[in-house]
Design a protein around this motif. Structure first.
Motif, PDB file in Angstrom:
ATOM      1  N   ASN A  20     -21.994  -1.928  -8.435  1.00 33.29           N
ATOM      2  CA  ASN A  20     -21.040  -0.882  -8.775  1.00 33.29           C
ATOM      3  C   ASN A  20     -19.591  -1.241  -8.465  1.00 33.29           C
ATOM      4  OD1 ASN A  20     -21.366  -0.825  -6.020  1.00 33.29           O
ATOM      5  ND2 ASN A  20     -21.466   1.391  -5.858  1.00 33.29           N
ATOM      6  N   LYS A  21     -19.338  -2.436  -8.016  1.00 29.58           N
ATOM      7  CA  LYS A  21     -17.971  -2.887  -7.761  1.00 29.58           C
ATOM      8  C   LYS A  21     -17.628  -3.972  -8.775  1.00 29.58           C
ATOM      9  CE  LYS A  21     -17.665  -0.603  -3.850  1.00 29.58           C
ATOM     10  NZ  LYS A  21     -16.784   0.510  -3.634  1.00 29.58           N
ATOM     11  N   LYS A  22     -16.512  -3.791  -9.483  1.00 32.45           N
ATOM     12  CA  LYS A  22     -16.104  -4.759 -10.499  1.00 32.45           C
ATOM     13  C   LYS A  22     -14.792  -5.409 -10.077  1.00 32.45           C
ATOM     14  CE  LYS A  22     -18.276  -2.227 -14.240  1.00 32.45           C
ATOM     15  NZ  LYS A  22     -18.092  -1.534 -15.517  1.00 32.45           N
ATOM     16  N   PHE A  23     -14.708  -6.722 -10.292  1.00 30.61           N
ATOM     17  CA  PHE A  23     -13.524  -7.477  -9.906  1.00 30.61           C
ATOM     18  C   PHE A  23     -13.101  -8.428 -11.020  1.00 30.61           C
ATOM     19  CE2 PHE A  23     -15.837  -6.396  -6.101  1.00 30.61           C
ATOM     20  CZ  PHE A  23     -14.856  -5.907  -5.267  1.00 30.61           C
ATOM     21  N   ALA A  58     -20.297  -6.776  -7.959  1.00 33.58           N
ATOM     22  CA  ALA A  58     -20.967  -6.906  -6.672  1.00 33.58           C
ATOM     23  C   ALA A  58     -21.465  -5.535  -6.233  1.00 33.58           C
ATOM     24  CB  ALA A  58     -20.001  -7.469  -5.640  1.00 33.58           C
ATOM     25  N   THR A  59     -22.396  -5.548  -5.293  1.00 34.94           N
ATOM     26  CA  THR A  59     -22.886  -4.280  -4.754  1.00 34.94           C
ATOM     27  C   THR A  59     -21.954  -3.805  -3.660  1.00 34.94           C
ATOM     28  OG1 THR A  59     -24.287  -5.406  -3.157  1.00 34.94           O
ATOM     29  CG2 THR A  59     -25.299  -4.808  -5.241  1.00 34.94           C
ATOM     30  N   GLY A  60     -21.920  -2.507  -3.481  1.00 36.12           N
ATOM     31  CA  GLY A  60     -21.102  -1.926  -2.421  1.00 36.12           C
ATOM     32  C   GLY A  60     -21.828  -0.761  -1.794  1.00 36.12           C
ATOM     33  N   GLY A  61     -22.052  -0.821  -0.505  1.00 36.97           N
ATOM     34  CA  GLY A  61     -22.719   0.257   0.206  1.00 36.97           C
ATOM     35  C   GLY A  61     -24.228   0.089   0.231  1.00 36.97           C
ATOM     36  N   TYR A 108      -6.360 -22.191  -6.869  1.00 32.38           N
ATOM     37  CA  TYR A 108      -6.070 -20.991  -6.089  1.00 32.38           C
ATOM     38  C   TYR A 108      -6.514 -19.772  -6.890  1.00 32.38           C
ATOM     39  CZ  TYR A 108      -3.397 -17.337  -3.743  1.00 32.38           C
ATOM     40  OH  TYR A 108      -3.025 -16.183  -3.094  1.00 32.38           O
ATOM     41  N   THR A 109      -7.244 -18.861  -6.253  1.00 30.78           N
ATOM     42  CA  THR A 109      -7.808 -17.716  -6.961  1.00 30.78           C
ATOM     43  C   THR A 109      -7.386 -16.416  -6.309  1.00 30.78           C
ATOM     44  OG1 THR A 109      -9.717 -19.018  -7.640  1.00 30.78           O
ATOM     45  CG2 THR A 109      -9.951 -16.623  -7.741  1.00 30.78           C
ATOM     46  N   GLU A 110      -6.943 -15.470  -7.146  1.00 35.06           N
ATOM     47  CA  GLU A 110      -6.611 -14.125  -6.703  1.00 35.06           C
ATOM     48  C   GLU A 110      -7.700 -13.196  -7.206  1.00 35.06           C
ATOM     49  OE1 GLU A 110      -2.731 -13.594  -8.414  1.00 35.06           O
ATOM     50  OE2 GLU A 110      -1.756 -14.419  -6.640  1.00 35.06           O
ATOM     51  N   LEU A 111      -8.019 -12.199  -6.412  1.00 33.31           N
ATOM     52  CA  LEU A 111      -9.083 -11.254  -6.728  1.00 33.31           C
ATOM     53  C   LEU A 111      -8.478  -9.872  -6.867  1.00 33.31           C
ATOM     54  CD1 LEU A 111     -12.241 -11.031  -6.841  1.00 33.31           C
ATOM     55  CD2 LEU A 111     -12.123 -10.466  -4.424  1.00 33.31           C
ATOM     56  N   TYR A 112      -8.799  -9.195  -7.976  1.00 29.59           N
ATOM     57  CA  TYR A 112      -8.293  -7.854  -8.236  1.00 29.59           C
ATOM     58  C   TYR A 112      -9.449  -6.900  -8.460  1.00 29.59           C
ATOM     59  CZ  TYR A 112      -3.846 -10.172  -9.003  1.00 29.59           C
ATOM     60  OH  TYR A 112      -2.716 -10.928  -8.850  1.00 29.59           O
ATOM     61  N   LYS A 113      -9.347  -5.723  -7.886  1.00 34.28           N
ATOM     62  CA  LYS A 113     -10.344  -4.685  -8.106  1.00 34.28           C
ATOM     63  C   LYS A 113     -10.145  -4.138  -9.512  1.00 34.28           C
ATOM     64  CE  LYS A 113     -12.179  -1.231  -5.052  1.00 34.28           C
ATOM     65  NZ  LYS A 113     -11.841  -0.273  -3.992  1.00 34.28           N
ATOM     66  N   ALA A 114     -11.212  -4.111 -10.292  1.00 36.02           N
ATOM     67  CA  ALA A 114     -11.126  -3.647 -11.675  1.00 36.02           C
ATOM     68  C   ALA A 114     -11.034  -2.124 -11.713  1.00 36.02           C
ATOM     69  CB  ALA A 114     -12.335  -4.121 -12.461  1.00 36.02           C
ATOM     70  N   LYS A 115     -10.249  -1.630 -12.648  1.00 33.47           N
ATOM     71  CA  LYS A 115     -10.161  -0.187 -12.876  1.00 33.47           C
ATOM     72  C   LYS A 115      -9.782   0.034 -14.321  1.00 33.47           C
ATOM     73  CE  LYS A 115      -5.400   0.107 -11.339  1.00 33.47           C
ATOM     74  NZ  LYS A 115      -4.449   0.733 -10.453  1.00 33.47           N
ATOM     75  N   GLY A 116      -9.880   1.252 -14.776  1.00 34.55           N
ATOM     76  CA  GLY A 116      -9.553   1.531 -16.173  1.00 34.55           C
ATOM     77  C   GLY A 116     -10.568   0.891 -17.098  1.00 34.55           C
TER      78      GLY A 116
END
Length: 69
Positions: free
Chosen positions: A36-39, A23-26, A49-57
């Motif tokens: 630039n935002k990855k989830f 998704a876009t951010g800013g 039921y869905t959980e959302l996590y911010k991607a990193k690494g």
């Protein structure tokens, strides 16, 4: 990091499916259509039921490693 199995907090089911999205951010990212935002999403196969996590690494797949056990 300790590994554990996925258990849905809503219904107790132990099966899930995962996916990812960007998704876009800013304002800058929106103007230039930069996603630039990855989830990572983890969804219960029984109740949805869905959980959302911010991607990193490495694109956030370390979340899946944590859940798969």
């Amino acid at each position: 990091m300790e590994k554990k199995q996925y258990v849905c907090p809503k219904c107790g089911n132990k099966t899930y499916e995962s996916d990812q999205f960007q998704a876009t951010g800013g304002n800058f990212a929106k103007i230039f259509d930069v996603q630039n935002k990855k989830f990572i999403t983890i969804s219960c196969k029984k109740c949805g039921y869905t959980e959302l996590y911010k991607a990193k690494g490495s694109d956030g797949w370390d979340i899946l490693d944590f859940l798969m056990g």
